[in-house]
Design a protein around this motif. Structure first.
Motif, PDB file in Angstrom:
ATOM      1  N   LEU A 175      73.251  64.286  86.403  1.00 12.00           N
ATOM      2  CA  LEU A 175      73.759  65.030  87.555  1.00 12.00           C
ATOM      3  C   LEU A 175      73.587  66.535  87.390  1.00 12.00           C
ATOM      4  O   LEU A 175      73.632  67.278  88.378  1.00 12.00           O
ATOM      5  CB  LEU A 175      75.244  64.703  87.780  1.00 12.00           C
ATOM      6  N   THR A 215      72.295  56.162  87.275  1.00  7.59           N
ATOM      7  CA  THR A 215      73.666  56.612  87.505  1.00  7.59           C
ATOM      8  C   THR A 215      74.237  57.257  86.245  1.00  7.59           C
ATOM      9  O   THR A 215      73.869  56.887  85.125  1.00  7.59           O
ATOM     10  CB  THR A 215      74.584  55.447  87.939  1.00  7.59           C
ATOM     11  N   ALA A 219      72.858  58.952  91.243  1.00  6.89           N
ATOM     12  CA  ALA A 219      74.240  59.001  91.708  1.00  6.89           C
ATOM     13  C   ALA A 219      75.187  59.076  90.525  1.00  6.89           C
ATOM     14  O   ALA A 219      74.819  58.743  89.391  1.00  6.89           O
ATOM     15  CB  ALA A 219      74.560  57.762  92.542  1.00  6.89           C
ATOM     16  N   ARG A 220      76.403  59.530  90.795  1.00  8.40           N
ATOM     17  CA  ARG A 220      77.440  59.422  89.763  1.00  8.40           C
ATOM     18  C   ARG A 220      77.675  57.948  89.478  1.00  8.40           C
ATOM     19  O   ARG A 220      77.731  57.504  88.346  1.00  8.40           O
ATOM     20  CB  ARG A 220      78.731  60.098  90.238  1.00  8.40           C
ATOM     21  N   GLU A 222      78.185  62.455  97.340  1.00 15.75           N
ATOM     22  CA  GLU A 222      79.484  62.236  96.711  1.00 15.75           C
ATOM     23  C   GLU A 222      80.521  61.982  97.802  1.00 15.75           C
ATOM     24  O   GLU A 222      80.343  62.373  98.963  1.00 15.75           O
ATOM     25  CB  GLU A 222      79.886  63.471  95.892  1.00 15.75           C
ATOM     26  N   PRO A 251      80.339  58.481 102.690  1.00 17.64           N
ATOM     27  CA  PRO A 251      79.579  58.737 101.460  1.00 17.64           C
ATOM     28  C   PRO A 251      78.591  57.609 101.214  1.00 17.64           C
ATOM     29  O   PRO A 251      78.716  56.515 101.776  1.00 17.64           O
ATOM     30  CB  PRO A 251      80.668  58.771 100.381  1.00 17.64           C
TER      31      PRO A 251
END
Length: 546
Positions: free
Chosen positions: A206, A178, A157-158, A24, A144
């Motif tokens: 997540l 994502t 990942a976000r 992040e 990042p």
């Protein structure tokens, strides 16, 4: 133990393997302590931006096609003097540390773009990416993004920044998942370009802290997580290398395979990828950084640079798609409570007729200069009256072939009357989906509604295709839907005579179409449109296509 999640499948294929989480961004930098020497602190910003831009340019030089274009764009944003100037001013006037000043300056740009909506809102992720990388540079911290991969992995990942996605190694990245993003995000576009299975807008991914392995189904948008290791597997989504370069079904039905372009670099990449022409030339690149309207000569030269590689080939030029949701400095537009539904596209052209006429004159001149077979089309057309008005102005400018974008449901519902007024239409599936479902295509929470496999969207396309057949005039598709090989076959079955997409998708789409007959495409289209949800539509179409 297995946990099943769902999202939006945006790049086909199936893969499984160990999970690697993308780091992040760094926490928001503090506004204290104040620098002892504000002038010296401000002087750190520009060299840091130049170093960052230099590294991104180096990565761009080693990349190709879509990835190279994304990295070059990110590098240019990092080197933008407006960002550095604003940040330097904040250091000097408010005694902020350099990292905090960059954060606030970048956020002011991002806020303005997000408020604008539409095309410019799509650039907010780019601004955030540059901001986070520059803050890390100033703090001497690791940037990042994607860590160094030691073996084949599934990335979680976000969301992925454009530069992260562009730098992915398809030999090590098995799949992408994502939590945010949508069918038209950078992640989706570049995953398709690289042939990597991908699922976006996957809620809950997540929160699976204990997941050790993932199975990713990019066709159906399904993700299965295991707290134990899973076997490393991947299916290939790359096209057969012997694609002829011509769009044609097994029984000889001709489908032009075209590219979406917006700059000279895009045009060169399209010709290298074998595009038969251009189905969507976005002319906004000539205007976005202009503080006043470019002259006819300036526009003529800019357009000719894009058209030149396509001498003797068809190119469809979209006139300026701007307005309240895509503000340009020289356009006198007012703020609107809902700019996506305001004065944009052809509605703005009605107000600023001189701007449209000058653009049409420049397009006609650039066509003569380049030798390309140029047509023009207007964006955001909702009524037959608007379509007829545009065609008249195009003819008056000396452009013989004029059409419209079908992006508003009203235009699809009146397709029969629309074809009587124009020479062709092109389905803009990205906007048509968001207006059909009242779902902003930039909001991950409603991404499933913008899935191009939605049966309601397919049924609107079928209405337009039927009208095209009745009038003997062509329907094209220039939204991201055309880049999905299976969906491309469905669109052909719905009546598409041409498909326009990002250059990297051309070979895979061409190979898929070359493997099926028109009859099978039509059967798949009917099966998909008759379903009630996008997952079932995909399944039904693929069963019909074999």
């Amino acid at each position: 133990m297995w946990t099943r999640l769902s999202g939006v499948g945006v790049s086909p294929g199936r893969a499984s393997g160990p999970v690697v989480r993308v780091a992040e961004p760094l926490p928001e930098p503090p506004a204290t302590p104040a620098p002892a020497d504000p002038a010296a602190e401000a002087a750190r910003i520009r060299p840091a931006a130049e170093r960052l831009a230099g590294r991104l340019h180096e990565r761009a030089a080693a990349a190709e096609g879509e990835a190279r274009a994304v990295l070059e764009t990110t590098a240019m944003m990092a080197a933008d003097p407006a960002l550095a100037t604003q940040a330097e001013k904040l250091v000097v006037t408010r005694s902020l540390p350099a990292a905090r000043a960059v954060h606030e300056a970048a956020q002011s740009f991002a806020d303005a773009l997000e408020a604008a909506g539409g095309y410019l809102a799509e650039r907010v992720r780019d601004i955030h990416d540059v901001r986070d990388r520059l803050v890390a540079e100033l703090l001497g911290a690791e940037p990042p993004g994607v860590p160094e991969l030691t073996g084949p992995s599934v990335l979680v990942a976000r969301d992925l920044a454009p530069a992260d996605t562009a730098g992915l190694d398809p030999t090590k990245v098995l799949a992408l998942v994502t939590a945010e993003g949508g069918p038209t995000s950078h992640t989706a576009i570049l995953a398709r370009a690289l042939g990597i299975p991908a699922v976006v807008a996957c809620r809950g991914i997540l929160e699976l802290a204990d997941a050790d392995g993932l199975v990713v189904d990019g066709d159906n948008g399904l993700v299965e997580a295991s707290d134990l290791p899973v076997e490393v597997r991947a299916t290939s989504t790359t096209a057969e290398p012997d694609w002829s370069g011509e769009g044609r079904t097994t029984d000889g039905y001709r489908v032009k395979l075209l590219a979406n372009v917006g700059s000279p670099d895009d045009a060169r990449a399209a010709t290298e990828a074998g595009a038969e022409g251009v189905g969507l030339f976005r002319t906004e690149f000539c205007y976005l950084s202009a503080t006043e309207e470019p002259s006819e000569d300036e526009q003529r030269a800019a357009y000719a640079a894009v058209l030149a590689p396509f001498a003797g080939k068809p190119v469809v030029v979209r006139t300026l798609d701007a307005g309240a949701d895509k503000p340009l400095p020289f356009l006198d537009t007012e703020a609107e409570p809902n700019p996506a539904l305001g004065v944009r596209g052809i509605r703005l052209s009605h107000t600023l007729t001189g701007t449209l006429d000058r653009q049409l004159a420049a397009i006609a001149a650039a066509a003569a200069d380049s030798g390309a077979e140029v047509s023009v089309m207007a964006p955001m057309v909702a009524t037959v009256e608007e379509a007829g008005w545009f065609v008249e102005r195009a003819r008056a400018a000396g452009i013989a072939r004029a059409g419209v974008m079908i992006e508003v449901p009203a235009a699809a519902l009146t397709a029969r009357e629309m074809f009587a007024a124009v020479d062709f239409v092109s389905l803009g599936t990205n906007d048509l989906a968001q207006y059909t479902f009242a779902a902003d295509r930039q909001v991950g929470a409603v991404a499933t509604l913008n899935d191009p496999w939605q049966p309601a969207l397919l049924r609107l396309a079928a209405l337009v295709g039927q009208a095209a057949t009745e009038h003997g005039k062509p329907m094209g598709v220039c939204g991201e839907a055309a880049a999905d090989p299976a969906l491309a076959c469905v669109l052909v079955g719905l009546g598409a005579a041409s498909l326009s997409m990002n250059s990297a998708a051309l070979a895979r789409v061409g190979a898929r179409i070359a493997a099926v007959s028109l009859d099978r495409c039509q059967t798949a289209a009917q099966a998909a449109a008759a379903t009630a949800d996008p997952v079932t539509a995909r399944t039904a179409a693929k069963a019909a296509l074999g």
